[in-house]
Design an enzyme around this catalytic site. Structure first.
Site, PDB file in Angstrom:
ATOM      1  N   GLU A  48       0.903  -1.158   0.000  1.00  0.00           N
ATOM      2  CA  GLU A  48       0.000   0.000   0.000  1.00  0.00           C
ATOM      3  C   GLU A  48       0.938   1.203   0.000  1.00  0.00           C
ATOM      4  O   GLU A  48       1.660   1.432   0.962  1.00  0.00           O
ATOM      5  CB  GLU A  48      -0.908  -0.064   1.230  1.00  0.00           C
ATOM      6  CG  GLU A  48      -2.067   0.916   1.156  1.00  0.00           C
ATOM      7  CD  GLU A  48      -1.865   2.077   2.100  1.00  0.00           C
ATOM      8  OE1 GLU A  48      -1.295   3.084   1.652  1.00  0.00           O
ATOM      9  OE2 GLU A  48      -2.272   1.957   3.271  1.00  0.00           O
ATOM     10  N   CYS A  80      -2.016   8.242   4.654  1.00  0.00           N
ATOM     11  CA  CYS A  80      -2.002   7.917   3.217  1.00  0.00           C
ATOM     12  C   CYS A  80      -3.294   8.395   2.549  1.00  0.00           C
ATOM     13  O   CYS A  80      -3.375   8.443   1.336  1.00  0.00           O
ATOM     14  CB  CYS A  80      -1.777   6.436   2.959  1.00  0.00           C
ATOM     15  SG  CYS A  80      -2.205   5.354   4.299  1.00  0.00           S
TER      16      CYS A  80
END
Lengths: 497, 497
Positions: A235, A272
């Site tokens: 990720e 994020c």
């Protein structure tokens, strides 16, 4: 045991070897446990972590510079997540148990008895992230979902919070041992080199990672280039664009301005899912509201020196781009402490400088982009690669007009929000935390939410197998009481004789 | 239109460009069709292929040298498969529709409304195989599952049956056009170079392949090393070991010998599920029965010159290994025509020469291996890497003793058979055709069976999205009538207001 005051020593090659050997030995017994038994292990870990909150949270504060309330909430999320995977195990759909009885009239010719389910992959290497010292670290989502799936876990600790990693690891190991998990079910390693060695080791069957694009890509390449390639779930980076319609500006411009600043600077902009770009129609008139909202944001410490240096470097490139002007500019950094920096530009400048301006900048920075009409908005939306999220702020009257934007975003993001802000990722059944490259290395999967378990399982079919050699989940009698697909239809019934 | 008598010309770069552009343009409209609409497209393709059987089967016979009955059966399987995916679309579980309603009391903090489903990846590049000119070629399983998922398909035709590929492609395109599919939904390209160009093109979102380990690995590496890596599903090599217990030899040795020879030489041994090794207990006494069974097998033509050359080369290495002795040896090859070659050895010789003897040999060859006691059997089983299948022939009295072997095989194979033979892969809900490397490049998935569709879908979540912008599958009212997970529980009910 009290909190460690010195950093753990780097794991040696000999120690790694014994950890890998133990994980390999644990794989069989761990995978053979009934799902409900593994649920009990996950709950034991959650209970032990909750019980140690007063020790762990201060340690996390010291190493990560994050605030107490945030870290307490993150620990709650972490233990909630472990328990939620316990429920996933008990519900049992995750096994995808499927039974086809013998069928002499099957359309392509007689069908044998076939029974399929998902089984664990084997030892998984989890790379911990720095920005969530609990929820994406030693006992975070990858560990919870990998362990739930029945795989031994080896965590490569993040150098940003070594003592917390060590202590969390001890607590997890202790709780697992006490609850009767096989030796070797879980361990933590400390060393970049040992991490790479482990990733190349044939006993490791999958890897996962949360972090930067270059770091994740390098590890993905190692995993893919092994003689026996393995899945690697990285990720990585995300810009999380937010698109605001003229109607939304008119209806609640001030609310959007303050919501944007709050989300972009939350946790010092180190999520994020931070909204990295806000697209607003030309003539929006929100500059003042944005500046005012930023005035209420106190400077905050970044996670560590490496992050701070990367932030300063990224920022100088972004604010130095011709056509980018300042809205709110922090007066430099004080050690690790930075205030918000917000700049603005237009879609043509953005598209001309896409290499610079469409790059993630981890920290309390965001870019306000003015679009002049739908055509510019479309061109801007098309310029994006993969993202974890994309957000639309619109009004009810806009919905008929935005199908084209929904289609564009669907191909570019894992989660699409209508209103609200992308930070604050809930752990639920329907959460998707992923997206096309470069948001992740594996767009078919999620790293948050209950379906994250699918990353660490592979299917196996059994053909005309005697009941006593079948796994419990596939026997005629549905002893686990789980949903199964029998002759094509979902049911919890036993297989008819 | 009559069957083509000349091979199609290689696709040019300009043609490829227009095919890629058309596929990209088709992705949106194709993905937006209701599942039941796409089911209608698949059935139209199946009907058109069935109607053209009298044209296609002779063409396939000419180019592949396979027998008429086999090819007719394969075409039936191919059109059955297309229709079965139609049923998968209508049943709707494949969408994994999941709805979490707002929950202020969610354990980690208030939960927003989140709704998740799987959506198509975008244009898929399918590499056709040579050994199944229908079922794993232009209109084969990868095409069927990729199209069912809603992705435009570009097939890289196999050079082994170019005219059949061209003609099949025309029929598929015609049927899709007539049924109202978007232009660009499907096309076929002819050229190795264009295939590689397409695989590197950012408009291609996934690749699939059935063929050799070196070929598949090279393509997997290209896909993984793209600036934006994409999933690549290679179904590569498999040895498909068969393990026979002393009890089974005693109870039905002759039946096992003839079954083994039949399965190993079926289709001239050109199945990826051919049993490449038969493990029998020392003193089995089956040599004569095996030789007798092989005497009934007529020499048969291999698919093409490249396969024939590869077979001859592989064979010479295998039979030339010290400690390997002949059981049945074909008297050389006559053009493409080869009779069965069966050899025998022992576990120690196998383990000492694993690099040679544990390599797939595509053609009518198999290796009988004598094991001396359970310890040798265990060491042999442990020597295997990933396989598509593994088979045990045992008796009811053996089941209590074979848990250890089941565990070993579960980690090494995608499908485990009790009795029977691995060739003849049924297309069903519970079929698994895959396995750990080197059986495939992606052990989490299958290339046969209804769940093959999962390879070409990725999840997207919608957060607090107005009903009118949600995909139909995720709206409150379950208009598609599909199984959905609502607040954690499977149901077909509408979402309660």
């Amino acid at each position: 045991m009290t909190a460690p005051t010195t950093a753990p020593s780097p794991t040696t090659s000999a120690e790694l070897e014994s950890i890998l050997a133990a994980a390999t030995a644990a794989a069989g017994p761990l995978g053979a446990l009934r799902p409900a038994e593994r649920a009990r292990l996950l709950r034991a870990v959650a209970d032990a972590l909750d019980a140690a909150a007063d020790e762990l949270v201060p340690l996390a504060m010291e190493e990560s510079h994050l605030a107490e309330a945030r870290l307490k909430g993150e620990l709650t999320r972490t233990t909630f997540q472990l328990r939620l995977f316990g429920e996933v195990l008990e519900e049992g759909s995750y096994l995808e148990a499927t039974i086809d009885r013998t069928d002499p009239d099957w359309g392509m010719g007689p069908r044998p008895d076939l029974r399929r389910m998902l089984v664990p992959l084997g030892p998984v290497l989890v790379y911990a992230a720095s920005n969530f010292p609990f929820a994406f670290s030693v006992a975070g989502g990858d560990t919870a979902s990998g362990l739930a799936a029945g795989n031994p876990i080896i965590v490569k600790a993040h150098s940003g919070h070594p003592r917390l990693s060590q202590r969390t690891g001890e607590i997890v190991r202790g709780a697992l041992a006490e609850a009767g998990a096989p030796d070797g079910t879980f361990d933590v390693i400390f060393s970049f080199e040992r991490g790479v060695e482990a990733l190349k080791d044939p006993r490791i069957k999958a890897g996962s990672f949360t972090g930067s694009i270059p770091g994740g890509r390098a590890l993905f390449d190692i995993a893919s280039q092994r003689p026996d390639p393995i899945p690697f779930y990285g990720e990585l980076g995300s810009l999380n664009p937010v698109f605001v319609t003229p109607g939304a500006v008119k209806a609640r411009g001030d609310e959007i301005a303050s919501g944007f600043v709050g989300s972009a600077t939350l946790g010092a902009g180190q999520f994020c899912t931070k909204p990295g770009l806000l697209f607003v129609p030309a003539g929006h008139g929100l500059d003042q509201a944005i500046v005012a909202a930023a005035g209420d944001v106190a400077p905050a410490s970044l996670l560590n020196k490496r992050i701070a240096e990367g932030y300063a470097e990224g920022l100088s490139k972004l604010v130095g781009t011709a056509g980018v002007t300042s809205l709110v500019e922090a007066s430099g950094m004080d050690g690790l402490v930075a205030g918000p920096t917000l700049v603005k530009t237009t879609v043509p400048v953005l598209l001309d400088n896409a290499d610079t301006l469409l790059e993630e900048c981890f920290g309390p920075f965001s870019l306000v982009v003015e679009y002049d009409g739908e055509d510019e908005l479309r061109r801007a939306a098309e310029a994006f690669g993969g993202n974890l999220t994309a957000t639309i702020h619109g009004e009810e009257s806009d919905t008929g007009e935005l199908g084209w934007l929904m289609d564009l975003l669907r191909d570019r993001a894992g989660r699409i929000l209508w209103g609200g802000w992308p930070t604050g990722v809930s752990v639920t059944y329907a959460m998707q935390h992923g997206g096309p490259w470069p948001a992740t290395t594996a767009s078919l999967h999620t790293s948050v939410g209950t379906t994250a378990i699918r990353r660490f399982l592979r299917p196996v079919s059994y053909q005309t197998m005697p009941e006593e050699l079948l796994p419990e989940a596939l026997r005629d009698r549905n002893v686990l009481g789980i949903p199964r697909r029998v002759n094509g239809a979902l049911t919890k019934d036993d297989v008819p004789a």
